[in-house]
Scaffold this motif. Structure first.
Motif, mmCIF file in Angstrom:
data_model
loop_
_atom_site.group_PDB
_atom_site.id
_atom_site.type_symbol
_atom_site.label_atom_id
_atom_site.label_comp_id
_atom_site.label_asym_id
_atom_site.label_seq_id
_atom_site.Cartn_x
_atom_site.Cartn_y
_atom_site.Cartn_z
ATOM 1 N N LYS A 27 0.809 -1.219 0.000
ATOM 2 C CA LYS A 27 0.000 0.000 0.000
ATOM 3 C C LYS A 27 0.847 1.277 0.000
ATOM 4 N N THR A 28 2.047 1.205 -0.546
ATOM 5 C CA THR A 28 2.887 2.388 -0.668
ATOM 6 C C THR A 28 2.985 2.807 -2.132
ATOM 7 N N VAL A 29 3.404 4.059 -2.332
ATOM 8 C CA VAL A 29 3.663 4.593 -3.666
ATOM 9 C C VAL A 29 5.179 4.692 -3.815
ATOM 10 N N SER A 30 5.714 4.077 -4.832
ATOM 11 C CA SER A 30 7.170 4.059 -4.992
ATOM 12 C C SER A 30 7.699 5.431 -5.396
ATOM 13 N N GLY A 31 8.978 5.634 -5.152
ATOM 14 C CA GLY A 31 9.605 6.882 -5.575
ATOM 15 C C GLY A 31 9.531 7.080 -7.074
ATOM 16 N N ARG A 32 9.675 6.000 -7.828
ATOM 17 C CA ARG A 32 9.582 6.095 -9.286
ATOM 18 C C ARG A 32 8.200 6.573 -9.707
#
Length: 291
Positions: free
Chosen positions: A28-33
């Motif tokens: 449930k995270t948003v990646s840096g990319r």
């Protein structure tokens, strides 16, 4: 790696992406990319809409990564949310409580053992046997008949959950069955009461999401695009589950994630990497490179 549509679309003006199983990693995270790709798209003049089955209160995971307009489409199209204003709901397409009750009675008859939850603009409430996937201390636990009653009132706690049912309309009804196959449950429910409401699913379990008749991600997205003078041919959409299919078929260009449901793979014009491999970001990077 992405598999793009064979026919080049018109220049992209809007990206519409689902969240769970699509933009978000499984944790449930948003990646840096992905964060960088979203920012670059908006900087290039491409609007980004998050279009999700999630309620407004679960949008903090992406609210810091919205630029420009700051709007999101939640609850499978039943709510438009302003992420720049503390996830405030600014537009609602409700499910009439009497219709919801008719659906409850129809599904109980068609699939004994079904239990229900009611998602209102103020929060979720559920029946005693319904498995709450995330416990909500403010939830009322009672039979669906009480949760959908015209005089239903949320607990008298401080904050936005106070008030009568008329102040907090129903966004969607959720129906869970402990034994049925998820797709079979969806087919059964549509046969039993598809004339009353819109049925879809986005969970790996037999959990159905039921909205007002005609309410969908596609319908609300189309309305938002019309307001901005954006045509379907100028929209690129991403998704992974049956609740995305109408949006994916409406958009001029659509991508299924590598982890998508088989019906989504059939409905889309393109393929991209899985959510855990930043498939949405990969396509956005390709779009911006080609511009």
């Amino acid at each position: 790696m992405t598999d793009a549509p064979a026919t080049p679309p018109r220049p992209t003006r809007l990206i519409a992406t689902d969240l769970d199983g699509t933009l978000l990693h499984d944790d449930k995270t948003v990646s840096g990319r992905t964060i960088a790709a979203l920012a670059a798209a908006e900087q290039a003049g491409i609007e980004v809409f998050f279009v999700t089955g999630r309620p407004a209160r679960w949008m903090d995971v992406v609210s810091d990564h919205v630029h420009g307009h700051g709007l999101a489409i939640c609850a499978n199209g039943a709510a438009v949310v302003d992420l720049h204003r503390e996830n405030r709901i600014v537009e609602v397409s409700p499910l009439d409580h009497t219709v919801a009750l008719d659906v409850v009675h129809a599904l109980r008859a068609a699939a004994p053992g079904t239990t229900f939850a009611v998602e209102r603009t103020s929060g979720i409430h559920y029946e005693p046997q319904y498995p709450p996937f995330l416990l909500d201390p403010a939830a009322v636990i009672a039979p669906a008949e009480k949760l959908l009653a015209e005089d239903f009132a949320a607990p008298a706690n401080p904050g936005p959950t106070n008030g009568a049912a008329s102040d907090h309309p129903v966004l969607k009804l959720l129906a869970h069955h402990p034994e049925l196959d998820p797709d079979a449950f969806l087919t059964l429910a549509r046969a039993a009461s598809g004339h009353l409401a819109s049925f879809t699913r986005s969970s790996p379990t037999a959990l159905l999401e039921i909205s007002g008749l005609g309410v969908s991600k596609a319908g609300t997205l189309a309305r938002c695009c019309t307001e901005r003078g954006i045509s379907p041919d100028e929209v690129v959409a991403f998704g992974d589950m049956p609740n995305d299919i109408e949006m994916l078929t409406w958009a001029g260009t659509s991508y299924a994630m590598a982890n998508a449901h088989p019906d989504v793979l059939t409905a889309t014009t393109g393929r991209t990497a899985s959510n855990n491999d930043d498939g949405v970001a990969a396509v956005i990077e390709q779009i911006l490179h080609e511009r």
